[in-house]
Write a protein that holds these residues in place. Structure first.
Motif, PDB file in Angstrom:
ATOM      1  N   GLN A   4      24.531  73.338  -9.231  1.00  0.00           N
ATOM      2  CA  GLN A   4      24.404  73.189 -10.685  1.00  0.00           C
ATOM      3  C   GLN A   4      25.669  72.580 -11.276  1.00  0.00           C
ATOM      4  OE1 GLN A   4      23.443  77.140 -11.911  1.00  0.00           O
ATOM      5  NE2 GLN A   4      21.285  76.680 -12.243  1.00  0.00           N
ATOM      6  N   ILE A  20      32.490  72.432 -15.128  1.00  0.00           N
ATOM      7  CA  ILE A  20      31.904  71.095 -15.245  1.00  0.00           C
ATOM      8  C   ILE A  20      32.882  70.164 -15.955  1.00  0.00           C
ATOM      9  CG2 ILE A  20      30.049  69.777 -16.373  1.00  0.00           C
ATOM     10  CD1 ILE A  20      28.235  72.249 -15.840  1.00  0.00           C
ATOM     11  N   PRO A  38      30.570  78.311 -16.100  1.00  0.00           N
ATOM     12  CA  PRO A  38      30.294  77.076 -15.360  1.00  0.00           C
ATOM     13  C   PRO A  38      30.594  75.835 -16.197  1.00  0.00           C
ATOM     14  CG  PRO A  38      28.540  78.659 -15.019  1.00  0.00           C
ATOM     15  CD  PRO A  38      29.440  79.250 -16.068  1.00  0.00           C
ATOM     16  N   ALA A  39      30.425  75.924 -17.519  1.00  0.00           N
ATOM     17  CA  ALA A  39      30.690  74.758 -18.376  1.00  0.00           C
ATOM     18  C   ALA A  39      32.153  74.316 -18.250  1.00  0.00           C
ATOM     19  CB  ALA A  39      30.362  75.098 -19.825  1.00  0.00           C
ATOM     20  N   GLN A  95      28.619  84.306 -11.217  1.00  0.00           N
ATOM     21  CA  GLN A  95      28.713  83.438 -12.393  1.00  0.00           C
ATOM     22  C   GLN A  95      29.397  82.115 -12.075  1.00  0.00           C
ATOM     23  OE1 GLN A  95      30.251  85.507 -15.894  1.00  0.00           O
ATOM     24  NE2 GLN A  95      29.576  87.426 -15.025  1.00  0.00           N
ATOM     25  N   LEU A 116      26.483  63.845 -12.709  1.00  0.00           N
ATOM     26  CA  LEU A 116      25.624  63.028 -13.576  1.00  0.00           C
ATOM     27  C   LEU A 116      26.367  62.589 -14.837  1.00  0.00           C
ATOM     28  CD1 LEU A 116      22.374  64.999 -12.958  1.00  0.00           C
ATOM     29  CD2 LEU A 116      22.691  62.563 -12.543  1.00  0.00           C
ATOM     30  N   ARG A 166      31.330  81.615  -9.058  1.00  0.00           N
ATOM     31  CA  ARG A 166      31.795  81.505  -7.680  1.00  0.00           C
ATOM     32  C   ARG A 166      31.076  80.345  -6.998  1.00  0.00           C
ATOM     33  NH1 ARG A 166      32.616  86.991  -4.714  1.00  0.00           N
ATOM     34  NH2 ARG A 166      34.125  87.055  -6.419  1.00  0.00           N
ATOM     35  N   THR A 186      25.660  68.614 -12.276  1.00  0.00           N
ATOM     36  CA  THR A 186      25.782  68.262 -13.693  1.00  0.00           C
ATOM     37  C   THR A 186      27.026  67.411 -13.917  1.00  0.00           C
ATOM     38  OG1 THR A 186      24.842  70.425 -14.139  1.00  0.00           O
ATOM     39  CG2 THR A 186      25.682  69.211 -16.018  1.00  0.00           C
TER      40      THR A 186
END
Lengths: 216, 274
Positions: free
Chosen positions: A15, A88, A84-85, A168, A22, A170, A19
């Motif tokens: 994920q 990213i 995660p944001a 979350q 992309l 890892r 993301t």
């Protein structure tokens, strides 16, 4: 052998890096094409910045993103740190210059004759850019693979801004660090092999599309 | 080719959309617990946190860093609650008004490890202080964490003259966690100070043996500190208090006291409540 936890780690990895890749492709390719086809002041400076960005040290990016996203930081109100944001964002900062730099080099290496020809046939602006992207697609796929390689293997930045929180944030690289610290060497090796396999399959997939593009 | 690109683009937009919609879920009520790598590496928090989350619906984000960084995060209001083991720094932290409460939770202990032939004959000392003195005098190789962790702080306090030893050739600073440091010490056949949980996890992989244990200065007390919300309005004092109360509850005490029997063959942490 492959537990629920490992599967969760693989999903988070896909994920986050998927993301990030992309977004980096969209921004990096656009930026590379734009800089390659336009004359503007300080253009060489911009190219120099992009090329430097191709070798950004991940821990420095991690530290800066951390300072910006911390509650007390300038962007703290988004509440993104240790999510995660945040990971990213760090990965986009790392991969975008790689993709932009390689795109730029690819577009610039197209013979001037081809560009004139495109223009003579009436291609302008977007059309011309699209023609050039098609022309250089082999190199652009290589750019995407380089960008992917840069972020899937990265550990320093995602550890800092994600916090390596179980379930979350890892991901495979941070889990490998943790498990080898814990003395769970077998699990660390298993994760390492899975990471290699994952990286190989993604690159194989991209290579297959790339090589098919060659024959078109 | 064009079709492929369109498919690719649509997939990309779909991913973005998913990422954006999931985003608010990441922001559910959560608190940040800054703690030491030793509690994370031992797996204790993996046992303690799920029951708390289930009971309260508050997610706990565990950030495993050195005690120095954990306290710094508290000082900056980047964490809501701390679980640390660096008593002197903690006292300073409290004196500066950075925390609202500090509770004793548990302790584990450190062990002095070294090669079995013990070239500095550290094992035959009257105190742990004398053992360190002997190592310094013999010029034996010593591997330190060097990462401002609680373990590092403890080790520095045991040397007769810490300033002299760190500039010494036979003193190696790894700047890494306990596991990595243990492995390096083992490869170099050097002395090192380790917490018992990490030592037990690596016991079967290393040749180093315990030379000293059980001395009072080797006890390693953990305290739980609630960060002062008056300093930093974003600190979630309510969630932090609930977590601290949970850790003091009989259920959590039982979990801590029994933790490690399976994996390490004995308890790792001994309860220490005030």
């Amino acid at each position: 052998m492959i537990s629920q936890d490992v599967i969760a780690i693989i999903i988070t990895t896909l994920q986050v890096s998927g993301t990030a890749l992309l977004i980096s492709i969209l921004v990096g390719v656009s930026l590379g094409v734009f800089v390659a086809l336009h004359e503007f002041p300080a253009r060489k400076l911009v190219i120099g910045v992009i090329n430097t960005g191709m070798g950004l040290p991940p821990v420095v990016v991690g530290l800066l993103v951390l300072l910006f996203l911390w509650r007390g930081g300038p962007l703290g109100f988004f509440n993104l740190i240790y999510t995660p944001a945040a990971m990213i964002i760090a990965q986009v900062i790392l991969a975008t210059p790689i993709i932009a730099g390689l795109t730029l080099a690819a577009i610039q290496s197209v013979p001037q004759k081809y560009k004139w020809q495109a223009e003579a046939l009436g291609a302008q602006g977007w059309q011309k850019a699209w023609l050039l992207i098609r022309e250089t697609r082999l190199s652009l796929f290589a750019a995407v693979m380089a960008g992917f390689g840069g972020i899937i293997s990265e550990v320093g930045a995602v550890m800092m801004v994600g916090g390596n929180i179980k379930g979350q944030t890892r991901v495979m690289t941070t889990a490998i660090v943790l498990e080898s610290q814990r003395g769970e060497i077998e699990l660390a090796v298993l994760l390492g092999l899975l990471l290699l396999a994952l990286s190989f399959s993604v690159n194989l997939g991209l290579t297959l599309i790339q090589q098919r593009a060659r024959q078109v | 080719m064009r079709k492929q690109f369109q498919v690719f683009l649509r997939l990309g937009l779909l991913f973005l959309l998913i990422a954006l919609t999931i985003n608010p879920l990441w922001a559910v009520r959560s608190i940040i617990l800054a703690t030491t790598t030793s509690t994370v590496d031992s797996g204790l928090l993996d046992a303690l946190i799920p029951p708390f989350e289930k009971q309260t619906g508050i997610k706990v984000k565990v950030i495993g860093v050195g005690s120095g960084m954990a306290l710094e995060m508290g000082r900056r209001g980047e964490a809501d609650i701390l679980l640390v083991h660096s008593p002197k720094d903690e006292e300073k932290f409290m004196a500066e008004g950075n925390g609202t409460s500090r509770r004793a939770v548990m302790h584990n202990d450190f062990v002095l490890l070294g090669p079995s032939n013990d070239p500095a004959s550290a094992a035959a000392s009257k105190s742990i202080g004398e053992a360190f003195k002997k190592i310094a005098a013999a010029g034996s190789l010593f591997v330190s964490r060097g990462d401002k962790s609680g373990t590092h702080a403890k080790e520095l306090s045991l040397w007769p003259d810490a300033d002299a030893i760190i500039s010494n050739q036979c003193y190696i600073e790894t700047g890494q966690g306990m596991g990595a440091t243990l492995l390096i010490a083992d490869q170099k056949n050097a002395y090192t100070l380790a917490d018992r949980a990490t030592y037990l996890s690596f016991k079967n992989r290393i040749k180093l043996v315990i030379l000293r244990e059980g001395d009072k200065p080797l006890l390693n007390p953990y305290h739980m500190i609630e960060v002062n919300p008056k300093r930093h309005p974003k600190v979630k004092a309510d969630g932090a208090k609930r977590f601290a109360d949970f850790i003091s509850s009989p259920a959590a005490k039982k979990l801590i006291a029994n933790f490690g029997k399976e994996r390490f063959g004995g308890p790792i942490f001994i309860l220490d409540y005030d």
